[in-house]
Design a protein around this motif. Structure first.
Motif, PDB file in Angstrom:
ATOM      1  N   ALA A  97     -12.078   6.306   5.971  1.00 16.74           N
ATOM      2  CA  ALA A  97     -11.503   5.986   7.275  1.00 16.74           C
ATOM      3  C   ALA A  97     -11.668   4.499   7.565  1.00 16.74           C
ATOM      4  CB  ALA A  97     -12.178   6.812   8.371  1.00 16.74           C
ATOM      5  N   THR A  98     -12.857   3.955   7.217  1.00 18.91           N
ATOM      6  CA  THR A  98     -13.112   2.528   7.436  1.00 18.91           C
ATOM      7  C   THR A  98     -12.104   1.690   6.673  1.00 18.91           C
ATOM      8  OG1 THR A  98     -15.433   3.144   7.485  1.00 18.91           O
ATOM      9  CG2 THR A  98     -14.938   0.798   7.476  1.00 18.91           C
ATOM     10  N   LYS A  99     -11.853   2.113   5.446  1.00 21.90           N
ATOM     11  CA  LYS A  99     -10.901   1.369   4.614  1.00 21.90           C
ATOM     12  C   LYS A  99      -9.495   1.444   5.212  1.00 21.90           C
ATOM     13  CE  LYS A  99      -9.431   0.571  -0.059  1.00 21.90           C
ATOM     14  NZ  LYS A  99      -8.035   0.587   0.382  1.00 21.90           N
ATOM     15  N   ALA A 100      -9.154   2.636   5.683  1.00 18.65           N
ATOM     16  CA  ALA A 100      -7.826   2.811   6.279  1.00 18.65           C
ATOM     17  C   ALA A 100      -7.653   1.887   7.484  1.00 18.65           C
ATOM     18  CB  ALA A 100      -7.633   4.269   6.686  1.00 18.65           C
ATOM     19  N   VAL A 101      -8.706   1.796   8.312  1.00 16.67           N
ATOM     20  CA  VAL A 101      -8.627   0.925   9.486  1.00 16.67           C
ATOM     21  C   VAL A 101      -8.548  -0.534   9.062  1.00 16.67           C
ATOM     22  CG1 VAL A 101      -9.848   0.151  11.557  1.00 16.67           C
ATOM     23  CG2 VAL A 101      -9.806   2.576  10.978  1.00 16.67           C
ATOM     24  N   LYS A 102      -9.333  -0.884   8.059  1.00 16.32           N
ATOM     25  CA  LYS A 102      -9.309  -2.259   7.533  1.00 16.32           C
ATOM     26  C   LYS A 102      -7.893  -2.642   7.121  1.00 16.32           C
ATOM     27  CE  LYS A 102     -13.794  -3.595   5.861  1.00 16.32           C
ATOM     28  NZ  LYS A 102     -14.797  -3.216   4.925  1.00 16.32           N
ATOM     29  N   LEU A 122      -5.184  -1.462   8.237  1.00 19.07           N
ATOM     30  CA  LEU A 122      -4.344  -1.579   9.435  1.00 19.07           C
ATOM     31  C   LEU A 122      -4.559  -2.916  10.132  1.00 19.07           C
ATOM     32  CD1 LEU A 122      -4.689   1.821  11.304  1.00 19.07           C
ATOM     33  CD2 LEU A 122      -2.586   0.812  10.458  1.00 19.07           C
ATOM     34  N   VAL A 123      -5.835  -3.340  10.166  1.00 18.08           N
ATOM     35  CA  VAL A 123      -6.226  -4.456  11.019  1.00 18.08           C
ATOM     36  C   VAL A 123      -6.023  -5.800  10.343  1.00 18.08           C
ATOM     37  CG1 VAL A 123      -8.256  -5.529  12.059  1.00 18.08           C
ATOM     38  CG2 VAL A 123      -7.836  -3.097  12.374  1.00 18.08           C
ATOM     39  N   GLY A 124      -6.200  -5.836   9.031  1.00 14.07           N
ATOM     40  CA  GLY A 124      -6.095  -7.117   8.344  1.00 14.07           C
ATOM     41  C   GLY A 124      -7.458  -7.759   8.186  1.00 14.07           C
ATOM     42  N   ILE A 125      -7.485  -8.898   7.504  1.00 14.02           N
ATOM     43  CA  ILE A 125      -8.767  -9.478   7.129  1.00 14.02           C
ATOM     44  C   ILE A 125      -9.333 -10.427   8.168  1.00 14.02           C
ATOM     45  CG2 ILE A 125      -8.583  -9.257   4.610  1.00 14.02           C
ATOM     46  CD1 ILE A 125      -7.569 -12.270   4.751  1.00 14.02           C
ATOM     47  N   GLU A 126      -8.555 -10.746   9.210  1.00 14.97           N
ATOM     48  CA  GLU A 126      -9.061 -11.724  10.188  1.00 14.97           C
ATOM     49  C   GLU A 126     -10.161 -11.132  11.052  1.00 14.97           C
ATOM     50  OE1 GLU A 126      -5.565 -11.040  10.375  1.00 14.97           O
ATOM     51  OE2 GLU A 126      -5.252 -12.470   8.744  1.00 14.97           O
ATOM     52  N   LEU A 127     -10.187  -9.808  11.159  1.00 18.57           N
ATOM     53  CA  LEU A 127     -11.177  -9.186  12.025  1.00 18.57           C
ATOM     54  C   LEU A 127     -12.200  -8.414  11.195  1.00 18.57           C
ATOM     55  CD1 LEU A 127      -8.736  -7.884  14.759  1.00 18.57           C
ATOM     56  CD2 LEU A 127     -10.341  -9.764  14.995  1.00 18.57           C
ATOM     57  N   GLN A 184      -2.610  -3.958  22.016  1.00 16.92           N
ATOM     58  CA  GLN A 184      -1.602  -3.546  21.040  1.00 16.92           C
ATOM     59  C   GLN A 184      -2.253  -3.006  19.770  1.00 16.92           C
ATOM     60  OE1 GLN A 184      -1.298  -6.280  23.064  1.00 16.92           O
ATOM     61  NE2 GLN A 184       0.522  -7.430  22.465  1.00 16.92           N
ATOM     62  N   LEU A 185      -3.312  -3.700  19.347  1.00 18.39           N
ATOM     63  CA  LEU A 185      -3.990  -3.301  18.122  1.00 18.39           C
ATOM     64  C   LEU A 185      -4.572  -1.893  18.277  1.00 18.39           C
ATOM     65  CD1 LEU A 185      -4.900  -4.118  15.317  1.00 18.39           C
ATOM     66  CD2 LEU A 185      -6.955  -5.113  16.314  1.00 18.39           C
ATOM     67  N   SER A 186      -5.154  -1.653  19.443  1.00 19.40           N
ATOM     68  CA  SER A 186      -5.739  -0.345  19.724  1.00 19.40           C
ATOM     69  C   SER A 186      -4.658   0.740  19.694  1.00 19.40           C
ATOM     70  CB  SER A 186      -6.429  -0.396  21.094  1.00 19.40           C
ATOM     71  OG  SER A 186      -7.132   0.778  21.338  1.00 19.40           O
ATOM     72  N   GLU A 187      -3.516   0.417  20.273  1.00 20.88           N
ATOM     73  CA  GLU A 187      -2.388   1.345  20.290  1.00 20.88           C
ATOM     74  C   GLU A 187      -1.905   1.633  18.862  1.00 20.88           C
ATOM     75  OE1 GLU A 187      -1.157   2.885  23.010  1.00 20.88           O
ATOM     76  OE2 GLU A 187       0.128   3.981  21.584  1.00 20.88           O
ATOM     77  N   HIS A 188      -1.858   0.583  18.086  1.00 18.91           N
ATOM     78  CA  HIS A 188      -1.440   0.660  16.695  1.00 18.91           C
ATOM     79  C   HIS A 188      -2.369   1.603  15.911  1.00 18.91           C
ATOM     80  CE1 HIS A 188       0.582  -0.691  13.163  1.00 18.91           C
ATOM     81  NE2 HIS A 188      -0.453  -1.332  12.649  1.00 18.91           N
ATOM     82  N   ILE A 189      -3.657   1.471  16.181  1.00 14.23           N
ATOM     83  CA  ILE A 189      -4.643   2.319  15.503  1.00 14.23           C
ATOM     84  C   ILE A 189      -4.493   3.780  15.945  1.00 14.23           C
ATOM     85  CG2 ILE A 189      -7.130   2.773  15.293  1.00 14.23           C
ATOM     86  CD1 ILE A 189      -7.454  -0.337  15.567  1.00 14.23           C
ATOM     87  N   ARG A 190      -4.188   3.956  17.219  1.00 11.32           N
ATOM     88  CA  ARG A 190      -3.964   5.323  17.720  1.00 11.32           C
ATOM     89  C   ARG A 190      -2.764   5.967  17.037  1.00 11.32           C
ATOM     90  NH1 ARG A 190      -6.148   3.505  22.600  1.00 11.32           N
ATOM     91  NH2 ARG A 190      -4.208   2.575  23.277  1.00 11.32           N
ATOM     92  N   GLN A 191      -1.730   5.161  16.842  1.00 13.21           N
ATOM     93  CA  GLN A 191      -0.536   5.704  16.186  1.00 13.21           C
ATOM     94  C   GLN A 191      -0.811   6.105  14.746  1.00 13.21           C
ATOM     95  OE1 GLN A 191       2.281   2.626  16.962  1.00 13.21           O
ATOM     96  NE2 GLN A 191       2.704   3.374  19.031  1.00 13.21           N
ATOM     97  N   ALA A 192      -1.823   5.454  14.147  1.00 17.65           N
ATOM     98  CA  ALA A 192      -2.177   5.786  12.769  1.00 17.65           C
ATOM     99  C   ALA A 192      -3.058   7.035  12.697  1.00 17.65           C
ATOM    100  CB  ALA A 192      -2.882   4.603  12.117  1.00 17.65           C
ATOM    101  N   GLN A 205     -16.131   0.151  14.383  1.00 13.00           N
ATOM    102  CA  GLN A 205     -15.912  -0.861  15.410  1.00 13.00           C
ATOM    103  C   GLN A 205     -15.214  -2.074  14.818  1.00 13.00           C
ATOM    104  OE1 GLN A 205     -19.637  -1.856  17.281  1.00 13.00           O
ATOM    105  NE2 GLN A 205     -19.703   0.070  18.409  1.00 13.00           N
ATOM    106  N   ILE A 206     -14.390  -2.693  15.655  1.00 11.57           N
ATOM    107  CA  ILE A 206     -13.732  -3.935  15.250  1.00 11.57           C
ATOM    108  C   ILE A 206     -14.214  -5.047  16.168  1.00 11.57           C
ATOM    109  CG2 ILE A 206     -11.513  -5.086  14.900  1.00 11.57           C
ATOM    110  CD1 ILE A 206     -10.231  -2.340  14.711  1.00 11.57           C
ATOM    111  N   HIS A 207     -14.560  -6.181  15.574  1.00  7.15           N
ATOM    112  CA  HIS A 207     -14.952  -7.361  16.339  1.00  7.15           C
ATOM    113  C   HIS A 207     -14.289  -8.590  15.732  1.00  7.15           C
ATOM    114  CE1 HIS A 207     -18.639  -4.796  16.791  1.00  7.15           C
ATOM    115  NE2 HIS A 207     -18.438  -5.117  18.050  1.00  7.15           N
TER     116      HIS A 207
END
Lengths: 256, 406
Positions: free
Chosen positions: B230-235, B237-242, B78-86, B57-59
C-alpha cells in the motif's frame, strides 16, 4: 536586551555609564565613563514618549506596524499598536521583569509565561526575553575601549563589553562602535557564548529628534539570516514628559 | 492398536485424568494468555494506527525533523482527493503552535487542524471522547483538547480558552475557543498539548493558504492489503517530491515492540509447557514402569520394539487429544469472556503509556486462529518430546529380564 528601552524608553546607553570597569582599564576608566555618559545623554530621560514604526522582513513575510510608547524610569514601559488595523489596540506592559499583553480581539490580558520568553516578539527578530533582560545589563558587563582611530574612512571609537563571570547573560560579548567626533552610535555587534556573531544593530539616518541629533533608524540583522531584518524608525521622540504612574497599570492596558 | 492404547489409558483412570487435567489446564491458560496478548498487541496497534498515525502519512521532506509552519504540502486537498479516488481513505491535517490561556493558567499547545469530513474515515479518535462531544463543522470555534492539557489548564467542557500565537504572515494570531470535548488518553503528544479543531478555523487563525496542509493521513480501505504494498502504491501516486511513510517506518520502536510481543508469548508458552512436560513425562514413566512385566511378555510373543513405541505414543496422544479438547473448550470460553468484557487493569495501569502511545487500561482478549492453534500445537509437540524417553526405555527392554521384573 536594552532594545526595549531603545525603542520606547529613550534610555539607551544609560546603563553603560554605570558599569564597573575592569582593572586594566583603570587609566581609561574616566574617559570611557565620560564617553559612555555622553552617549547616554543622547537617550537619557526620566520619562519618554515615542512613536515608532517597526518593519520586519523575513523569508516568509514583510510587515510594518506603528506603535506609540511611554516609559518612566527603567522599569516601566507601555506601548500600544496603532497600525495595522488588524492589531490596533494590542498593548504590552513591561513592569519590572514581567510582560503583560492585552489582546483587543478577545478582550483578554495575558501574562507571558517563562515558556514564551524565547518566542518572537510581535513577529520580529527579537524575543520576549530580549525585552525583559534589559534592566539587568548594567550589573552584568565590563567595558573598555578596544579601538580608536580611522576605520573605513570614518573616525570611530570601539568599545568592547564583556559579561562578568557571574552574570547570567546569553551573550559572549558586545562590541559598540561610535563616531569619534559626534559620539553617535554606528553599529553594535552581539556575539554568542562561542564568540560567533549572533546579530548586528545598525544605527542610521541621523535626524533631530527630541531636540538633538540622533540616529532615527535602528536595524537588527540576525547573523544566521543576513537577508532578514527588523527595523525601527522613530517618527517622534520626547523626553521628560509628564506621565502618571497609573499609566503603567493593567487597567490602562485596555484603554484606547 | 488404538483400542489397546485406549484401554491402557482407561486402566489407570485416575492418573490419566490428572495428566489430562494438567495438560488441559495449561492449554486453556495458554489460550487465554495468547488471546490477551493478541488483544493487547492489536489494541496498541489500534491506538497507534487508528487513533492518530493512520497507516501511511505524507509530509514535505524534512517536516518531521523540523516542524516548520511553512513546510506545507501544496494543493494537499487535491492530492488527498486523488488518493481517495485510488481506493484509500485519506484526510489532511494542519499543525501549529502557540499559547493557550484559560482563566487560571496557560500552556504551550499544539493546534491540530482536522479535516472533519474525512478524519473519521482514517482514525477513530472521534470515538475516543472522555467528556463532551466531538467537533462539529457548524461550530467553528469549538475545540477538543487532550486529557492532561485539560487538567493543566484546569478547564472542563464548555470553558473558554484564548489562543495567542503568530500567523504565517507575521501578525498576532489571537482568538477565543470553547471546549467541546476532552479526549481519553491517546498519545503523549495529544494528551499533554493537543488542541483539535476544524482545519478551516486553523487556516483562518494562522493565515495559512487554503488547500494546503502539513500532513496527509491515509488508511487502507482493505485491512488485509499488505502495508508495504500500500505504501508503494501511494508513493507511486504522490511522486518523489513528498515523503511517504507507513506507521512502521514512522514509529520503528513501537513497531518492533509489537513484533517482539509475539515472541514473548511464545517464550511464555514454552516455560508453561516445560512444567507440563515434566508432569506428562512423570505420568508416562510411572505407567510404563508399572507395566514392565507386561511389556516383557509382549516382546516375548514377538511384538516389535517399534510397535511398542507406537503403543506408548498412542496412549500419550489419546491423553493429549482429550486434554486439548478440554483445553480448547475452557480456553475459548474464558477468552471469549475476556474478549467481551475485558480485564480492567485501570487500578495498576491507569494512564500507562509506552513510547508515547497510551495503553488502554481495559485489556481485551482477541481470539484468533493464531492464539488458538499455537498453544494446542505446542501441547502436542511437548507431549511428543516428553514421551521419547519412556517409549525408548520400554522399546529396548530385554524380554526375559522384563518378565521377571517385579
Amino acid at each position: 536586551m536594552r532594545l526595549f528601552n531603545v525603542i520606547f524608553a529613550g534610555l539607551f546607553f544609560l546603563t553603560l555609564s554605570n558599569l564597573v570597569f575592569a582593572d586594566s582599564d583603570i587609566d581609561h576608566a574616566p574617559r570611557v565613563q565620560s564617553l559612555l555618559n555622553e552617549i547616554d545623554d543622547l537617550w537619557r530621560g526620566k520619562s519618554s514618549y515615542a512613536v515608532t514604526s517597526m518593519q520586519v522582513k523575513t523569508e516568509h513575510y514583510t510587515r510594518t506596524m506603528r506603535m506609540e510608547g511611554w516609559s518612566k524610569g527603567k522599569e516601566k514601559t507601555l506601548f500600544r499598536i496603532l497600525e495595522p488595523l488588524r492589531e490596533k489596540g494590542t498593548a504590552t506592559l513591561k513592569s519590572g521583569h514581567h510582560i503583560y499583553t492585552y489582546l483587543p480581539k478577545t478582550d483578554r490580558t495575558i501574562k507571558l509565561t517563562s515558556g514564551m520568553m524565547m518566542g518572537a516578539w510581535m513577529g520580529s527578530h527579537l524575543t520576549n526575553d530580549d525585552l525583559v533582560k534589559e534592566a539587568r545589563l548594567e550589573e552584568d558587563y565590563d567595558a573598555s575601549i578596544s579601538f580608536e582611530g580611522e576605520r573605513d574612512g570614518q573616525n570611530i571609537i570601539e568599545f568592547t563589553l564583556i559579561p562578568k563571570l557571574e552574570a547570567a547573560v546569553v551573550w559572549g560579548k558586545l562590541i559598540l562602535i561610535i563616531q569619534a567626533e559626534s559620539h553617535i552610535p554606528v553599529v553594535e555587534y552581539y556575539f554568542d557564548e562561542d564568540m560567533l556573531l549572533a546579530r548586528t544593530i545598525l544605527f542610521t539616518d541621523i535626524k533631530t529628534l527630541g531636540g538633538r541629533e540622533r540616529p532615527s533608524v535602528l536595524r537588527v540583522v540576525p547573523a544566521d539570516k543576513p537577508d532578514e531584518y527588523t527595523q525601527f524608525v522613530y517618527e517622534q521622540l520626547q523626553f521628560d514628559i509628564d506621565v502618571r504612574d497609573s499609566l503603567f497599570s493593567l487597567s490602562s492596558l485596555k484603554k484606547r | 492398536m488404538f483400542k489397546l492404547a485406549s484401554r491402557n489409558v482407561y486402566r489407570n483412570s485416575r492418573r490419566s485424568a490428572v495428566t489430562v487435567a494438567a495438560m488441559a489446564f495449561a492449554c486453556a491458560m495458554m489460550i487465554v494468555f495468547s488471546a490477551l496478548m493478541e488483544g493487547v498487541i492489536s489494541g496498541s496497534e489500534r491506538n497507534v494506527v487508528a487513533m492518530n498515525t493512520g497507516d501511511i502519512q505524507i509530509h514535505q521532506p524534512g517536516y518531521r525533523d523540523d516542524v516548520d509552519l511553512y513546510k506545507m504540502i501544496e494543493s494537499s486537498t487535491q492530492l488527498s482527493e486523488h488518493i481517495r479516488q485510488a481506493g484509500f481513505f485519506s484526510a489532511e491535517r494542519l499543525f501549529s503552535f502557540g499559547l493557550m490561556a484559560s482563566d487560571n493558567s496557560s500552556s504551550g499547545v499544539q493546534l491540530r487542524g482536522l479535516d472533519l469530513k474525512y478524519e473519521s474515515t482514517v482514525t477513530e479518535i472521534h470515538q475516543h471522547i472522555m467528556q463532551g462531544t466531538w467537533l462539529e463543522k457548524a461550530d467553528q470555534n469549538g475545540v477538543v483538547i487532550g486529557k492532561k492539557l485539560a487538567r493543566l489548564l484546569d478547564v472542563s467542557v464548555g470553558d473558554e480558552l484564548v489562543f495567542v500565537g503568530q500567523t504565517a504572515d507575521g501578525y498576532m494570531a489571537n482568538d477565543s475557543f470553547h471546549i467541546k470535548g476532552i479526549l481519553k488518553s491517546v498519545a503523549a503528544g495529544i494528551d499533554n498539548s493537543g488542541v483539535l479543531m476544524n482545519i478551516r478555523t486553523l487556516r483562518e487563525l494562522m493565515s495559512l493558504p487554503d488547500q494546503a496542509a502539513h500532513q496527509i493521513v491515509i488508511m487502507r480501505a482493505d485491512r488485509n492489503q499488505d502495508l508495504s504494498q500500500a505504501t508503494k502504491a501511494v508513493k507511486d501516486l504522490v511522486g518523489i517530491e513528498l515523503e511517504v511513510m507507513n506507521w512502521r517506518q514512522l514509529m520503528p520502536v513501537i513497531s518492533r515492540f509489537l513484533e517482539t510481543a509475539h515472541i514473548q508469548t511464545l517464550i511464555m508458552l514454552l516455560f508453561t509447557y516445560i512444567a507440563v512436560a515434566s508432569i506428562v513425562l512423570n505420568a508416562m514413566l510411572m505407567s510404563v514402569f508399572e507395566r514392565i512385566h507386561e511389556f516383557g511378555i509382549m516382546k516375548a510373543i514377538g511384538v516389535r520394539p517399534w510397535q511398542i513405541v507406537r503403543l506408548v505414543y498412542a496412549e500419550t496422544l489419546i491423553q493429549t487429544l482429550l486434554a486439548s479438547i478440554a483445553g480448547l473448550v475452557i480456553g475459548i470460553g474464558l477468552a471469549w469472556y475476556f474478549q467481551r468484557y475485558g480485564i480492567d487493569m485501570s487500578s495498576i495501569a491507569e494512564g500507562m503509556s509506552f513510547a508515547g502511545i497510551a495503553l488502554d487500561p481495559i485489556w481485551y482478549a482477541e481470539l484468533s486462529i493464531n492464539s488458538l492453534f499455537t498453544p494446542v500445537a505446542f501441547l502436542f509437540l511437548m507431549a511428543i518430546i516428553a514421551v521419547i524417553y519412556p517409549a525408548a526405555k520400554v522399546a529396548l527392554l530385554r524380554p526375559i529380564e522384563a518378565i521377571y521384573h517385579q
